[in-house]
Design a protein around this motif. Structure first.
Motif, PDB file in Angstrom:
ATOM      1  N   MET A   1       0.945  -1.068   0.060  1.00  0.00           N
ATOM      2  CA  MET A   1       0.078   0.019   0.022  1.00  0.00           C
ATOM      3  C   MET A   1       0.849   1.243   0.114  1.00  0.00           C
ATOM      4  O   MET A   1       1.805   1.336   0.755  1.00  0.00           O
ATOM      5  CB  MET A   1      -0.971  -0.036   1.192  1.00  0.00           C
ATOM      6  N   SER A   2       0.403   2.318  -0.553  1.00  0.00           N
ATOM      7  CA  SER A   2       1.527   3.375  -1.261  1.00  0.00           C
ATOM      8  C   SER A   2       0.638   4.626  -1.049  1.00  0.00           C
ATOM      9  O   SER A   2      -0.522   4.471  -1.618  1.00  0.00           O
ATOM     10  CB  SER A   2       2.244   3.159  -2.061  1.00  0.00           C
ATOM     11  N   LEU A   3       1.106   5.703  -0.821  1.00  0.00           N
ATOM     12  CA  LEU A   3       0.460   7.004  -0.950  1.00  0.00           C
ATOM     13  C   LEU A   3       0.787   7.699  -2.521  1.00  0.00           C
ATOM     14  O   LEU A   3       0.129   8.590  -2.805  1.00  0.00           O
ATOM     15  CB  LEU A   3       0.846   8.016   0.010  1.00  0.00           C
ATOM     16  N   GLU A   4       1.675   6.888  -3.440  1.00  0.00           N
ATOM     17  CA  GLU A   4       1.855   7.158  -4.486  1.00  0.00           C
ATOM     18  C   GLU A   4       0.677   7.270  -5.438  1.00  0.00           C
ATOM     19  O   GLU A   4       0.406   8.447  -6.299  1.00  0.00           O
ATOM     20  CB  GLU A   4       2.752   6.214  -5.170  1.00  0.00           C
ATOM     21  N   ASN A   5      -0.218   6.553  -5.288  1.00  0.00           N
ATOM     22  CA  ASN A   5      -1.366   6.328  -6.129  1.00  0.00           C
ATOM     23  C   ASN A   5      -2.715   6.105  -5.059  1.00  0.00           C
ATOM     24  O   ASN A   5      -2.498   5.280  -4.104  1.00  0.00           O
ATOM     25  CB  ASN A   5      -1.277   5.123  -7.180  1.00  0.00           C
ATOM     26  N   VAL A   6      -3.874   6.769  -5.636  1.00  0.00           N
ATOM     27  CA  VAL A   6      -4.960   6.726  -4.812  1.00  0.00           C
ATOM     28  C   VAL A   6      -5.969   5.923  -5.478  1.00  0.00           C
ATOM     29  O   VAL A   6      -6.259   6.215  -6.692  1.00  0.00           O
ATOM     30  CB  VAL A   6      -5.653   8.293  -4.547  1.00  0.00           C
ATOM     31  N   ARG A   7      -6.461   4.996  -5.066  1.00  0.00           N
ATOM     32  CA  ARG A   7      -7.261   4.023  -5.959  1.00  0.00           C
ATOM     33  C   ARG A   7      -8.578   3.745  -5.359  1.00  0.00           C
ATOM     34  O   ARG A   7      -8.562   3.883  -4.066  1.00  0.00           O
ATOM     35  CB  ARG A   7      -6.610   2.567  -5.960  1.00  0.00           C
ATOM     36  N   MET A  59      -5.604   8.074  -9.192  1.00  0.00           N
ATOM     37  CA  MET A  59      -4.870   9.242  -9.169  1.00  0.00           C
ATOM     38  C   MET A  59      -3.567   9.201  -8.593  1.00  0.00           C
ATOM     39  O   MET A  59      -3.508   8.588  -7.279  1.00  0.00           O
ATOM     40  CB  MET A  59      -5.924  10.280  -8.301  1.00  0.00           C
ATOM     41  N   ASP A  60      -2.648   9.898  -8.897  1.00  0.00           N
ATOM     42  CA  ASP A  60      -1.508   9.937  -8.157  1.00  0.00           C
ATOM     43  C   ASP A  60      -1.795  11.021  -7.020  1.00  0.00           C
ATOM     44  O   ASP A  60      -2.467  11.766  -7.092  1.00  0.00           O
ATOM     45  CB  ASP A  60      -0.338  10.410  -9.268  1.00  0.00           C
ATOM     46  N   THR A  68      -0.744  22.207  -3.749  1.00  0.00           N
ATOM     47  CA  THR A  68      -0.375  23.285  -2.627  1.00  0.00           C
ATOM     48  C   THR A  68      -0.852  22.359  -1.338  1.00  0.00           C
ATOM     49  O   THR A  68      -0.571  23.097  -0.272  1.00  0.00           O
ATOM     50  CB  THR A  68      -1.052  24.660  -2.740  1.00  0.00           C
ATOM     51  N   HIS A  69      -1.629  21.737  -1.246  1.00  0.00           N
ATOM     52  CA  HIS A  69      -2.286  20.914  -0.032  1.00  0.00           C
ATOM     53  C   HIS A  69      -1.831  19.725   0.405  1.00  0.00           C
ATOM     54  O   HIS A  69      -2.304  19.095   1.437  1.00  0.00           O
ATOM     55  CB  HIS A  69      -3.821  21.003   0.076  1.00  0.00           C
ATOM     56  N   GLY A  70      -1.024  19.073  -0.351  1.00  0.00           N
ATOM     57  CA  GLY A  70      -0.544  17.704  -0.140  1.00  0.00           C
ATOM     58  C   GLY A  70      -0.027  17.474   1.262  1.00  0.00           C
ATOM     59  O   GLY A  70      -0.137  16.417   2.049  1.00  0.00           O
ATOM     60  N   ASP A  71       0.751  18.524   1.817  1.00  0.00           N
ATOM     61  CA  ASP A  71       1.380  18.391   3.189  1.00  0.00           C
ATOM     62  C   ASP A  71       0.201  18.692   4.146  1.00  0.00           C
ATOM     63  O   ASP A  71       0.192  17.814   5.330  1.00  0.00           O
ATOM     64  CB  ASP A  71       2.568  19.738   3.247  1.00  0.00           C
ATOM     65  N   ILE A  72      -0.641  19.186   3.978  1.00  0.00           N
ATOM     66  CA  ILE A  72      -1.773  19.442   4.943  1.00  0.00           C
ATOM     67  C   ILE A  72      -2.636  17.949   4.938  1.00  0.00           C
ATOM     68  O   ILE A  72      -2.835  17.681   6.120  1.00  0.00           O
ATOM     69  CB  ILE A  72      -2.794  20.530   4.715  1.00  0.00           C
ATOM     70  N   TYR A  73      -3.006  17.346   3.838  1.00  0.00           N
ATOM     71  CA  TYR A  73      -3.662  16.043   3.829  1.00  0.00           C
ATOM     72  C   TYR A  73      -2.843  14.967   4.558  1.00  0.00           C
ATOM     73  O   TYR A  73      -3.276  14.251   5.308  1.00  0.00           O
ATOM     74  CB  TYR A  73      -4.134  15.761   2.328  1.00  0.00           C
ATOM     75  N   GLN A  90       4.006   4.686   6.560  1.00  0.00           N
ATOM     76  CA  GLN A  90       3.620   5.026   5.341  1.00  0.00           C
ATOM     77  C   GLN A  90       2.396   3.987   5.067  1.00  0.00           C
ATOM     78  O   GLN A  90       1.367   4.253   4.341  1.00  0.00           O
ATOM     79  CB  GLN A  90       4.794   4.770   4.294  1.00  0.00           C
ATOM     80  N   GLU A  91       2.550   2.813   5.470  1.00  0.00           N
ATOM     81  CA  GLU A  91       1.492   1.740   5.322  1.00  0.00           C
ATOM     82  C   GLU A  91       0.254   1.988   6.135  1.00  0.00           C
ATOM     83  O   GLU A  91      -0.870   2.072   5.414  1.00  0.00           O
ATOM     84  CB  GLU A  91       1.912   0.404   5.933  1.00  0.00           C
ATOM     85  N   ASN A  92       0.499   2.708   7.387  1.00  0.00           N
ATOM     86  CA  ASN A  92      -0.887   2.839   7.910  1.00  0.00           C
ATOM     87  C   ASN A  92      -1.392   4.154   7.332  1.00  0.00           C
ATOM     88  O   ASN A  92      -2.773   4.264   7.510  1.00  0.00           O
ATOM     89  CB  ASN A  92      -0.493   3.157   9.457  1.00  0.00           C
ATOM     90  N   VAL A  93      -0.807   5.146   7.161  1.00  0.00           N
ATOM     91  CA  VAL A  93      -1.376   6.484   6.577  1.00  0.00           C
ATOM     92  C   VAL A  93      -1.965   6.124   5.337  1.00  0.00           C
ATOM     93  O   VAL A  93      -3.140   6.595   4.921  1.00  0.00           O
ATOM     94  CB  VAL A  93      -0.189   7.151   6.289  1.00  0.00           C
ATOM     95  N   ALA A  94      -1.423   5.111   4.309  1.00  0.00           N
ATOM     96  CA  ALA A  94      -2.051   4.719   3.024  1.00  0.00           C
ATOM     97  C   ALA A  94      -3.381   3.957   3.375  1.00  0.00           C
ATOM     98  O   ALA A  94      -4.281   4.155   2.933  1.00  0.00           O
ATOM     99  CB  ALA A  94      -1.288   3.679   2.381  1.00  0.00           C
ATOM    100  N   LYS A  95      -3.281   3.219   4.483  1.00  0.00           N
ATOM    101  CA  LYS A  95      -4.667   2.252   4.766  1.00  0.00           C
ATOM    102  C   LYS A  95      -5.473   3.379   5.313  1.00  0.00           C
ATOM    103  O   LYS A  95      -6.740   3.274   5.072  1.00  0.00           O
ATOM    104  CB  LYS A  95      -4.355   1.295   6.020  1.00  0.00           C
ATOM    105  N   THR A  96      -5.322   4.224   6.168  1.00  0.00           N
ATOM    106  CA  THR A  96      -6.103   5.392   6.539  1.00  0.00           C
ATOM    107  C   THR A  96      -6.800   6.136   5.544  1.00  0.00           C
ATOM    108  O   THR A  96      -8.026   6.271   5.724  1.00  0.00           O
ATOM    109  CB  THR A  96      -5.534   6.259   7.583  1.00  0.00           C
TER     110      THR A  96
END
Length: 126
Positions: A1-7, A59-60, A68-73, A90-96
């Protein structure tokens, strides 16, 4: 699981298609941002379940979060991990992200009165 792509799952895609039609918002990422915030606003822990991200909506991270809002999310997701008793790996953030995004899409999709952008704003501001 990664934050690189949102599925997204197929049911989430189907709900977003209806929301795009009813609100006039044409971008997946905008609706997904609203959905994420709506779910994060709910203090309860989402029912943890395996979400099959089987749709063709991908979506990536930069498209999802914006330039401009990536750091906030990311900070909001890490904070939610901590609040839910999880280390902000990173895995828990992606799962969340996945769990809250899908719960938020369900919330938005379940609001039959949501037919305008104003209604969308009201659903998050309430």
């Amino acid at each position: 699981m990664s934050l690189e792509n949102v599925r997204l799952s197929q049911p989430a895609k189907d709900r977003l298609i209806r929301l795009k039609r009813t609100t006039g918002i044409t971008q997946w990422n905008v609706l997904c941002r609203w959905a994420l915030i709506l779910s994060l606003k709910d203090a309860s822990t989402p029912l943890i379940r395996d979400i099959v991200t089987d749709s063709n909506v991908v979506m990536d991270w930069k498209t999802f979060a914006g330039t401009t809002h990536g750091d906030i999310y990311l900070a909001l997701l890490k904070q939610r991990c901590v609040e839910d008793g999880e280390a902000p790996t990173q895995e828990n953030v992606a799962k969340t992200l996945t769990v809250h995004l899908h719960r938020g899409i369900g919330y938005l999709g379940g609001q039959k009165e949501l037919t305008t952008i104003e209604g969308l704003i009201g659903s998050v501001a309430a």
